[in-house]
Write a protein that holds these residues in place. Structure first.
Motif, PDB file in Angstrom:
ATOM      1  N   ILE A  91      21.594  34.876  35.979  1.00 18.82           N
ATOM      2  CA  ILE A  91      20.172  34.611  36.184  1.00 18.82           C
ATOM      3  C   ILE A  91      19.920  33.308  36.919  1.00 18.82           C
ATOM      4  N   GLY A  92      20.941  32.467  37.074  1.00 15.89           N
ATOM      5  CA  GLY A  92      20.741  31.146  37.641  1.00 15.89           C
ATOM      6  C   GLY A  92      20.972  31.081  39.137  1.00 15.89           C
ATOM      7  N   LYS A  93      20.287  30.132  39.781  1.00 14.14           N
ATOM      8  CA  LYS A  93      20.623  29.837  41.170  1.00 14.14           C
ATOM      9  C   LYS A  93      22.029  29.251  41.227  1.00 14.14           C
ATOM     10  N   VAL A  94      22.355  28.494  40.177  1.00 17.95           N
ATOM     11  CA  VAL A  94      23.727  28.026  39.957  1.00 17.95           C
ATOM     12  C   VAL A  94      24.137  28.510  38.576  1.00 17.95           C
ATOM     13  N   LYS A 106      44.069  36.862  22.514  1.00 18.98           N
ATOM     14  CA  LYS A 106      44.041  37.104  23.950  1.00 18.98           C
ATOM     15  C   LYS A 106      44.468  35.840  24.693  1.00 18.98           C
ATOM     16  N   SER A 107      45.152  36.024  25.809  1.00 16.30           N
ATOM     17  CA  SER A 107      45.545  34.877  26.623  1.00 16.30           C
ATOM     18  C   SER A 107      44.344  34.411  27.431  1.00 16.30           C
ATOM     19  N   ILE A 108      44.382  33.149  27.870  1.00 19.62           N
ATOM     20  CA  ILE A 108      43.289  32.624  28.672  1.00 19.62           C
ATOM     21  C   ILE A 108      43.184  33.387  29.982  1.00 19.62           C
ATOM     22  N   GLU A 109      44.346  33.843  30.514  1.00 14.98           N
ATOM     23  CA  GLU A 109      44.320  34.628  31.744  1.00 14.98           C
ATOM     24  C   GLU A 109      43.561  35.934  31.543  1.00 14.98           C
ATOM     25  N   GLU A 110      43.773  36.554  30.380  1.00 10.18           N
ATOM     26  CA  GLU A 110      43.067  37.792  30.069  1.00 10.18           C
ATOM     27  C   GLU A 110      41.574  37.550  29.919  1.00 10.18           C
ATOM     28  N   MET A 111      41.218  36.429  29.295  1.00 12.60           N
ATOM     29  CA  MET A 111      39.810  36.117  29.113  1.00 12.60           C
ATOM     30  C   MET A 111      39.133  35.820  30.452  1.00 12.60           C
ATOM     31  N   LEU A 112      39.862  35.182  31.366  1.00 13.04           N
ATOM     32  CA  LEU A 112      39.272  34.776  32.641  1.00 13.04           C
ATOM     33  C   LEU A 112      39.235  35.900  33.670  1.00 13.04           C
ATOM     34  N   LYS A 113      40.054  36.919  33.497  1.00 13.71           N
ATOM     35  CA  LYS A 113      40.220  37.951  34.529  1.00 13.71           C
ATOM     36  C   LYS A 113      38.912  38.514  35.059  1.00 13.71           C
ATOM     37  N   PRO A 114      37.920  38.843  34.189  1.00 19.08           N
ATOM     38  CA  PRO A 114      36.676  39.423  34.731  1.00 19.08           C
ATOM     39  C   PRO A 114      35.852  38.441  35.555  1.00 19.08           C
ATOM     40  N   PHE A 115      36.170  37.134  35.480  1.00 20.36           N
ATOM     41  CA  PHE A 115      35.290  36.143  36.071  1.00 20.36           C
ATOM     42  C   PHE A 115      35.905  35.356  37.213  1.00 20.36           C
ATOM     43  N   LEU A 116      37.177  35.612  37.539  1.00 19.31           N
ATOM     44  CA  LEU A 116      37.821  34.812  38.568  1.00 19.31           C
ATOM     45  C   LEU A 116      37.218  35.057  39.946  1.00 19.31           C
ATOM     46  N   ASN A 117      36.622  36.235  40.152  1.00 21.02           N
ATOM     47  CA  ASN A 117      35.972  36.534  41.421  1.00 21.02           C
ATOM     48  C   ASN A 117      34.464  36.285  41.364  1.00 21.02           C
ATOM     49  N   PHE A 118      34.019  35.724  40.258  1.00 20.48           N
ATOM     50  CA  PHE A 118      32.605  35.425  40.073  1.00 20.48           C
ATOM     51  C   PHE A 118      32.194  34.303  41.029  1.00 20.48           C
ATOM     52  N   LYS A 119      31.002  34.391  41.583  1.00 22.54           N
ATOM     53  CA  LYS A 119      30.554  33.433  42.588  1.00 22.54           C
ATOM     54  C   LYS A 119      30.010  32.146  41.973  1.00 22.54           C
ATOM     55  N   GLY A 120      30.012  32.070  40.644  1.00 24.19           N
ATOM     56  CA  GLY A 120      29.591  30.850  39.982  1.00 24.19           C
ATOM     57  C   GLY A 120      30.764  29.917  39.754  1.00 24.19           C
ATOM     58  N   LYS A 121      30.649  29.062  38.746  1.00 21.80           N
ATOM     59  CA  LYS A 121      31.666  28.066  38.444  1.00 21.80           C
ATOM     60  C   LYS A 121      32.194  28.272  37.029  1.00 21.80           C
TER      61      LYS A 121
END
Length: 208
Positions: A91-94, A106-121
């Motif tokens: 919902i944010g501009k950033v 769960k590993s941190i890699e598994e947790m991050l997988k859905p968001f690594l291509n996310f355009k945010g930070k």
């Protein structure tokens, strides 16, 4: 960083001081510490952030899934726990996904997988993880108006005291505790079936 503990020389604080924004902090549960033991940690943390942002002149508010709605837009959206469903439609501009903790199975890699291509930070409360994933590091902090020293109570005097959710496997915790000899420890939280109210937490922190 937030409230009375913000760091004036921090580049992040200089940014927040320069640009006035509408900030939304999105968490799973809100208002958990107003009436019952078993507080949600992100609820306490986000309330401190709101106070800090407001002190810098921003419009800021925390929203929980248990409210039944999130705002439609914001200049800056902070997501504490990135598995919040609406993170798929930011919902944010950033937008910043903030990782404080996660399911220990769960590993941190598994947790991050859905968001690594996310355009945010991404940002972490762990400097090690922030450096590993080339992300922001956010200093863990609290609200000094909420957590403050009270008179020492020897019944709450522990050599080792801890309050929170048990995100590690219980077997690992029990194995660690059984190896400690001569240490008086007090572990509290829902996982230990020893929930505390606000005044008890202050006595524990001040006395241990």
């Amino acid at each position: 960083m937030w409230g009375n503990n913000w760091i004036p020389e921090s580049p992040l604080n200089k940014f927040f001081s320069k640009y006035k924004m509408n900030i939304a902090i999105l968490i799973k549960k809100i208002n958990t510490f107003t009436h019952t033991p078993g507080m949600w940690g992100e609820d306490i943390y986000s309330s401190a952030m709101v106070k800090g942002f407001q002190a810098l002149g921003h419009e800021a508010r925390a929203y929980g899934e248990n409210m039944g709605y999130f705002p439609k837009e914001a200049d800056l959206a902070l997501y504490l726990h990135a598995d919040i469903p609406t993170f798929q439609k930011p919902i944010g501009k950033v937008n910043i996904a903030m990782f404080q903790n996660w399911d220990a199975s769960k590993s941190i890699e598994e947790m991050l997988k859905p968001f690594l291509n996310f355009k945010g930070k991404l940002c972490f409360m762990s400097k090690v993880l922030a450096e590993k994933y080339k992300s922001f590091f956010v200093i863990p902090c609290t609200d000094p108006e909420r957590f403050h020293h009270v008179e020492i109570d020897e019944t709450w005097n522990y050599d080792l005291a801890w309050v929170g959710s048990l995100i590690k496997e219980p077997e690992r915790m029990n194995r660690f505790l059984t190896q400690q000899k001569g240490i008086r420890y007090g572990f509290f939280g829902g996982a230990f079936k020893r929930r505390l109210m606000d005044d008890q937490i202050l006595r524990l922190y001040s006395s241990s």
